[in-house]
Design an enzyme around this catalytic site. Structure first.
Site, mmCIF file in Angstrom:
data_model
loop_
_atom_site.group_PDB
_atom_site.id
_atom_site.type_symbol
_atom_site.label_atom_id
_atom_site.label_comp_id
_atom_site.label_asym_id
_atom_site.label_seq_id
_atom_site.Cartn_x
_atom_site.Cartn_y
_atom_site.Cartn_z
ATOM 1 C CG ASN A 64 8.536 83.646 28.630
ATOM 2 O OD1 ASN A 64 8.627 83.211 27.496
ATOM 3 N ND2 ASN A 64 8.068 84.961 28.712
ATOM 4 C CE LYS A 103 10.982 87.168 28.939
ATOM 5 N NZ LYS A 103 11.307 88.534 29.797
ATOM 6 C CG HIS A 137 5.244 88.247 28.586
ATOM 7 N ND1 HIS A 137 6.354 89.385 28.449
ATOM 8 C CD2 HIS A 137 5.803 87.458 29.515
ATOM 9 C CE1 HIS A 137 7.245 89.044 29.100
ATOM 10 N NE2 HIS A 137 7.025 88.070 29.985
ATOM 11 C CD GLU A 183 9.691 90.517 27.509
ATOM 12 O OE1 GLU A 183 9.649 89.511 26.713
ATOM 13 O OE2 GLU A 183 10.109 90.626 28.357
ATOM 14 C CD GLU A 220 6.017 87.794 33.982
ATOM 15 O OE1 GLU A 220 7.107 87.073 34.295
ATOM 16 O OE2 GLU A 220 5.935 88.214 32.702
ATOM 17 N N GLY A 251 13.791 91.282 33.687
ATOM 18 C CA GLY A 251 15.061 91.529 32.973
ATOM 19 C C GLY A 251 15.792 92.628 33.783
ATOM 20 C CB SER A 263 14.774 90.199 38.239
ATOM 21 O OG SER A 263 14.947 91.071 37.257
HETATM 22 P P1 13P Z 1 13.097 87.794 33.793
HETATM 23 O O1 13P Z 1 13.015 86.392 34.548
HETATM 24 O O2 13P Z 1 14.337 87.781 32.856
HETATM 25 O O3 13P Z 1 13.093 88.927 34.406
HETATM 26 O O4 13P Z 1 12.017 87.677 32.853
HETATM 27 C C1 13P Z 1 10.682 87.480 33.492
HETATM 28 C C2 13P Z 1 9.562 87.346 32.373
HETATM 29 O O5 13P Z 1 9.325 88.180 31.771
HETATM 30 C C3 13P Z 1 8.880 85.931 32.336
HETATM 31 O O6 13P Z 1 7.866 85.880 31.659
#
Ligand code: 13P
Length: 249
Positions: free
Chosen positions: A9, A11, A96, A98, A168, A174, A213
Protein backbone atom coordinates in the site's frame (compact mmCIF):
# COMPACT_ATOMS: atom_id res chain seq x y z
CA UNK A 1 -1.45 -24.77 -1.59
CA UNK A 2 -1.25 -21.77 0.73
CA UNK A 3 0.04 -18.79 -1.25
CA UNK A 4 0.97 -15.94 1.06
CA UNK A 5 -0.18 -12.48 -0.02
CA UNK A 6 2.31 -9.62 -0.17
CA UNK A 7 0.41 -6.37 -0.59
CA UNK A 8 2.09 -3.00 -1.02
CA UNK A 9 0.00 0.00 0.00
CA UNK A 10 1.92 3.01 -1.27
CA UNK A 11 -0.52 5.47 0.33
CA UNK A 12 0.24 9.01 -0.99
CA UNK A 13 3.68 8.11 -2.37
CA UNK A 14 5.04 7.37 -5.85
CA UNK A 15 3.49 9.47 -8.59
CA UNK A 16 3.70 8.10 -12.15
CA UNK A 17 7.45 8.75 -12.69
CA UNK A 18 8.46 7.25 -9.35
CA UNK A 19 6.07 4.33 -9.87
CA UNK A 20 7.60 3.54 -13.26
CA UNK A 21 11.14 3.71 -11.87
CA UNK A 22 10.16 1.58 -8.86
CA UNK A 23 8.72 -1.17 -11.05
CA UNK A 24 11.65 -1.19 -13.41
CA UNK A 25 13.94 -1.83 -10.45
CA UNK A 26 11.53 -4.19 -8.64
CA UNK A 27 10.95 -6.42 -11.66
CA UNK A 28 14.70 -6.75 -12.10
CA UNK A 29 14.84 -8.13 -8.55
CA UNK A 30 11.70 -10.26 -8.48
CA UNK A 31 11.22 -13.25 -10.77
CA UNK A 32 7.73 -14.75 -11.03
CA UNK A 33 6.97 -17.10 -8.14
CA UNK A 34 3.81 -19.19 -8.26
CA UNK A 35 3.89 -19.73 -4.49
CA UNK A 36 3.13 -16.05 -3.77
CA UNK A 37 0.42 -13.51 -4.48
CA UNK A 38 1.66 -9.99 -5.07
CA UNK A 39 -0.55 -6.93 -4.97
CA UNK A 40 0.16 -3.25 -5.47
CA UNK A 41 -2.09 -0.43 -4.28
CA UNK A 42 -0.60 2.70 -5.88
CA UNK A 43 -2.18 6.15 -5.64
CA UNK A 44 -4.98 6.45 -8.23
CA UNK A 45 -2.96 8.87 -10.38
CA UNK A 46 -0.31 6.15 -10.85
CA UNK A 47 -2.72 3.28 -11.45
CA UNK A 48 -2.43 3.12 -15.24
CA UNK A 49 1.35 3.54 -15.11
CA UNK A 50 1.61 0.59 -12.73
CA UNK A 51 -0.77 -1.54 -14.79
CA UNK A 52 1.16 -0.67 -17.92
CA UNK A 53 4.52 -1.47 -16.29
CA UNK A 54 3.13 -4.85 -15.21
CA UNK A 55 1.50 -5.86 -18.49
CA UNK A 56 3.96 -8.71 -18.95
CA UNK A 57 3.43 -9.79 -15.35
CA UNK A 58 -0.13 -11.03 -15.03
CA UNK A 59 0.94 -12.77 -11.80
CA UNK A 60 0.89 -9.40 -10.03
CA UNK A 61 -2.45 -7.74 -9.25
CA UNK A 62 -3.12 -4.03 -8.95
CA UNK A 63 -5.78 -2.26 -6.93
CA UNK A 64 -6.95 1.15 -5.82
CA UNK A 65 -6.62 2.43 -2.25
CA UNK A 66 -10.16 3.73 -2.02
CA UNK A 67 -13.39 3.93 -4.01
CA UNK A 68 -16.68 5.77 -3.68
CA UNK A 69 -19.81 3.76 -2.90
CA UNK A 70 -21.73 5.19 -5.86
CA UNK A 71 -20.93 4.08 -9.41
CA UNK A 72 -21.02 7.64 -10.80
CA UNK A 73 -22.29 11.10 -10.01
CA UNK A 74 -21.46 14.56 -8.74
CA UNK A 75 -18.71 13.59 -6.28
CA UNK A 76 -15.79 15.88 -7.09
CA UNK A 77 -12.43 14.29 -6.42
CA UNK A 78 -13.80 10.77 -6.00
CA UNK A 79 -13.20 7.58 -7.93
CA UNK A 80 -15.77 4.85 -8.60
CA UNK A 81 -15.29 1.10 -8.60
CA UNK A 82 -16.42 0.67 -12.26
CA UNK A 83 -13.87 3.33 -13.32
CA UNK A 84 -11.10 1.58 -11.41
CA UNK A 85 -12.11 -1.71 -13.05
CA UNK A 86 -12.18 -0.05 -16.47
CA UNK A 87 -8.64 1.24 -15.89
CA UNK A 88 -7.49 -2.32 -15.19
CA UNK A 89 -7.59 -2.56 -11.39
CA UNK A 90 -8.80 -5.88 -10.03
CA UNK A 91 -8.78 -5.02 -6.32
CA UNK A 92 -9.73 -2.23 -3.91
CA UNK A 93 -8.63 -1.52 -0.38
CA UNK A 94 -11.69 -0.66 1.68
CA UNK A 95 -11.89 0.69 5.22
CA UNK A 96 -8.20 1.38 5.66
CA UNK A 97 -7.66 2.97 9.06
CA UNK A 98 -6.52 6.22 7.45
CA UNK A 99 -9.85 6.37 5.61
CA UNK A 100 -11.69 5.65 8.83
CA UNK A 101 -9.75 7.86 11.22
CA UNK A 102 -8.25 10.65 9.09
CA UNK A 103 -11.22 11.03 6.73
CA UNK A 104 -13.97 9.98 9.13
CA UNK A 105 -15.41 7.08 7.12
CA UNK A 106 -18.06 5.14 8.99
CA UNK A 107 -18.74 1.39 9.14
CA UNK A 108 -21.85 2.05 7.06
CA UNK A 109 -19.88 3.80 4.31
CA UNK A 110 -17.25 1.07 4.41
CA UNK A 111 -19.97 -1.55 3.88
CA UNK A 112 -21.32 0.39 0.90
CA UNK A 113 -17.83 0.55 -0.58
CA UNK A 114 -17.36 -3.21 -0.19
CA UNK A 115 -20.67 -3.69 -1.99
CA UNK A 116 -19.63 -1.24 -4.75
CA UNK A 117 -16.35 -3.11 -5.26
CA UNK A 118 -18.12 -6.47 -5.52
CA UNK A 119 -20.70 -5.01 -7.95
CA UNK A 120 -17.91 -3.78 -10.22
CA UNK A 121 -15.99 -7.06 -10.12
CA UNK A 122 -13.18 -5.79 -7.90
CA UNK A 123 -11.91 -7.96 -5.04
CA UNK A 124 -12.22 -5.89 -1.87
CA UNK A 125 -9.54 -6.13 0.80
CA UNK A 126 -11.47 -5.03 3.88
CA UNK A 127 -9.25 -3.55 6.59
CA UNK A 128 -10.13 -3.69 10.28
CA UNK A 129 -8.19 -2.78 13.40
CA UNK A 130 -8.42 -1.16 16.80
CA UNK A 131 -6.98 2.14 18.03
CA UNK A 132 -4.55 2.25 20.94
CA UNK A 133 -7.16 3.48 23.45
CA UNK A 134 -9.53 0.72 22.35
CA UNK A 135 -6.79 -1.85 22.86
CA UNK A 136 -5.99 -0.43 26.29
CA UNK A 137 -9.66 -0.69 27.24
CA UNK A 138 -9.58 -4.37 26.23
CA UNK A 139 -11.92 -3.76 23.29
CA UNK A 140 -9.78 -5.16 20.47
CA UNK A 141 -12.06 -8.10 19.68
CA UNK A 142 -15.17 -6.02 20.03
CA UNK A 143 -13.93 -3.38 17.58
CA UNK A 144 -12.56 -5.83 15.05
CA UNK A 145 -15.75 -7.90 15.05
CA UNK A 146 -17.92 -4.79 14.79
CA UNK A 147 -15.94 -3.54 11.79
CA UNK A 148 -15.91 -6.98 10.18
CA UNK A 149 -19.65 -7.64 10.62
CA UNK A 150 -20.55 -4.15 9.45
CA UNK A 151 -18.09 -4.29 6.53
CA UNK A 152 -19.58 -7.44 5.02
CA UNK A 153 -23.21 -6.65 5.83
CA UNK A 154 -24.16 -5.50 2.33
CA UNK A 155 -22.78 -8.42 0.33
CA UNK A 156 -23.96 -12.00 -0.16
CA UNK A 157 -22.06 -14.87 1.47
CA UNK A 158 -20.72 -16.11 -1.89
CA UNK A 159 -19.14 -12.66 -2.41
CA UNK A 160 -17.67 -12.68 1.10
CA UNK A 161 -15.95 -15.91 0.13
CA UNK A 162 -14.02 -14.09 -2.62
CA UNK A 163 -12.83 -11.18 -0.44
CA UNK A 164 -9.55 -10.58 1.32
CA UNK A 165 -9.23 -9.24 4.86
CA UNK A 166 -6.52 -7.25 6.57
CA UNK A 167 -6.01 -6.79 10.30
CA UNK A 168 -4.13 -3.56 10.88
CA UNK A 169 -4.00 -2.38 14.49
CA UNK A 170 -3.99 1.41 14.22
CA UNK A 171 -1.32 1.78 16.91
CA UNK A 172 1.07 -0.31 14.80
CA UNK A 173 0.69 1.63 11.55
CA UNK A 174 3.72 3.73 10.72
CA UNK A 175 4.84 3.70 14.35
CA UNK A 176 7.56 1.05 14.32
CA UNK A 177 5.46 -0.91 16.85
CA UNK A 178 4.37 -4.28 15.50
CA UNK A 179 1.84 -6.69 16.95
CA UNK A 180 3.63 -9.82 18.15
CA UNK A 181 3.01 -12.84 15.92
CA UNK A 182 0.98 -14.32 18.80
CA UNK A 183 -1.19 -11.19 19.10
CA UNK A 184 -1.75 -11.04 15.36
CA UNK A 185 -2.53 -14.73 15.28
CA UNK A 186 -5.09 -14.41 18.07
CA UNK A 187 -7.03 -11.67 16.29
CA UNK A 188 -6.78 -13.41 12.93
CA UNK A 189 -8.30 -16.47 14.59
CA UNK A 190 -11.19 -14.34 15.84
CA UNK A 191 -11.76 -13.05 12.31
CA UNK A 192 -11.53 -16.58 10.87
CA UNK A 193 -14.00 -17.91 13.44
CA UNK A 194 -16.51 -15.22 12.52
CA UNK A 195 -16.08 -15.92 8.79
CA UNK A 196 -16.49 -19.65 9.42
CA UNK A 197 -19.74 -18.99 11.24
CA UNK A 198 -21.05 -17.44 8.01
CA UNK A 199 -19.33 -19.49 5.32
CA UNK A 200 -18.30 -22.74 6.95
CA UNK A 201 -15.08 -24.34 5.74
CA UNK A 202 -14.93 -21.99 2.73
CA UNK A 203 -13.68 -19.35 5.15
CA UNK A 204 -10.39 -21.24 5.40
CA UNK A 205 -9.51 -19.97 1.92
CA UNK A 206 -10.02 -16.27 2.69
CA UNK A 207 -6.62 -14.60 3.03
CA UNK A 208 -6.27 -12.56 6.23
CA UNK A 209 -3.27 -10.24 6.01
CA UNK A 210 -1.51 -8.49 8.84
CA UNK A 211 -0.41 -4.87 8.52
CA UNK A 212 1.39 -2.42 10.79
CA UNK A 213 5.14 -1.70 10.74
CA UNK A 214 6.03 -4.82 8.80
CA UNK A 215 9.66 -4.79 7.70
CA UNK A 216 12.40 -7.10 6.48
CA UNK A 217 13.23 -8.09 10.03
CA UNK A 218 9.76 -9.19 11.16
CA UNK A 219 8.06 -10.34 7.93
CA UNK A 220 9.08 -13.96 8.25
CA UNK A 221 7.96 -14.52 11.86
CA UNK A 222 4.65 -12.76 11.23
CA UNK A 223 4.01 -14.94 8.19
CA UNK A 224 4.75 -18.06 10.19
CA UNK A 225 2.02 -17.22 12.71
CA UNK A 226 -1.11 -19.30 12.33
CA UNK A 227 -3.96 -17.67 10.41
CA UNK A 228 -1.61 -14.95 9.10
CA UNK A 229 -1.94 -15.47 5.36
CA UNK A 230 -0.13 -12.40 4.14
CA UNK A 231 1.20 -8.93 4.81
CA UNK A 232 -0.17 -5.48 3.97
CA UNK A 233 2.79 -3.15 4.00
CA UNK A 234 3.09 0.64 3.86
CA UNK A 235 6.49 2.23 4.49
CA UNK A 236 8.60 -0.85 3.79
CA UNK A 237 6.98 -1.30 0.36
CA UNK A 238 8.23 2.04 -0.97
CA UNK A 239 11.77 0.99 -1.71
CA UNK A 240 12.05 -1.46 -4.64
CA UNK A 241 15.01 -3.38 -3.32
CA UNK A 242 13.65 -3.61 0.23
CA UNK A 243 10.21 -4.68 -0.99
CA UNK A 244 11.67 -7.30 -3.31
CA UNK A 245 13.54 -8.80 -0.39
CA UNK A 246 10.33 -8.88 1.72
CA UNK A 247 8.33 -10.58 -1.04
CA UNK A 248 10.99 -13.25 -1.28
CA UNK A 249 10.50 -14.04 2.43
P1 13P B 1 3.17 0.71 7.66
O1 13P B 1 3.68 -0.57 7.08
O2 13P B 1 3.87 1.94 7.14
O3 13P B 1 3.08 0.66 9.15
O4 13P B 1 1.65 0.88 7.13
C1 13P B 1 0.77 -0.19 7.28
C2 13P B 1 -0.45 0.10 6.49
O5 13P B 1 -1.24 0.95 6.84
C3 13P B 1 -0.63 -0.65 5.23
O6 13P B 1 -1.93 -0.49 4.74
Amino acid sequence: MRRPVFAANWKMHHGPSDARAFLRSFLAHYARRPDRQLLFFPPAISLTTVIDSLKERQDIRVGVQNIHWEDKGAFTGELSAPMARDAGATMALVGHSERRHVFGETDEETASKVAAAVRAGLTPMLCVGEKLEERERGETELVVLRQLRAGIAKVEPHAIGTMMLAYEPVWAIGTGKTATPADASAIHAVIRRELKAILGEKATGIPICYGGSVNRGNAQTLLEASDVDGLLVGGASLDAEGWSSIVRT
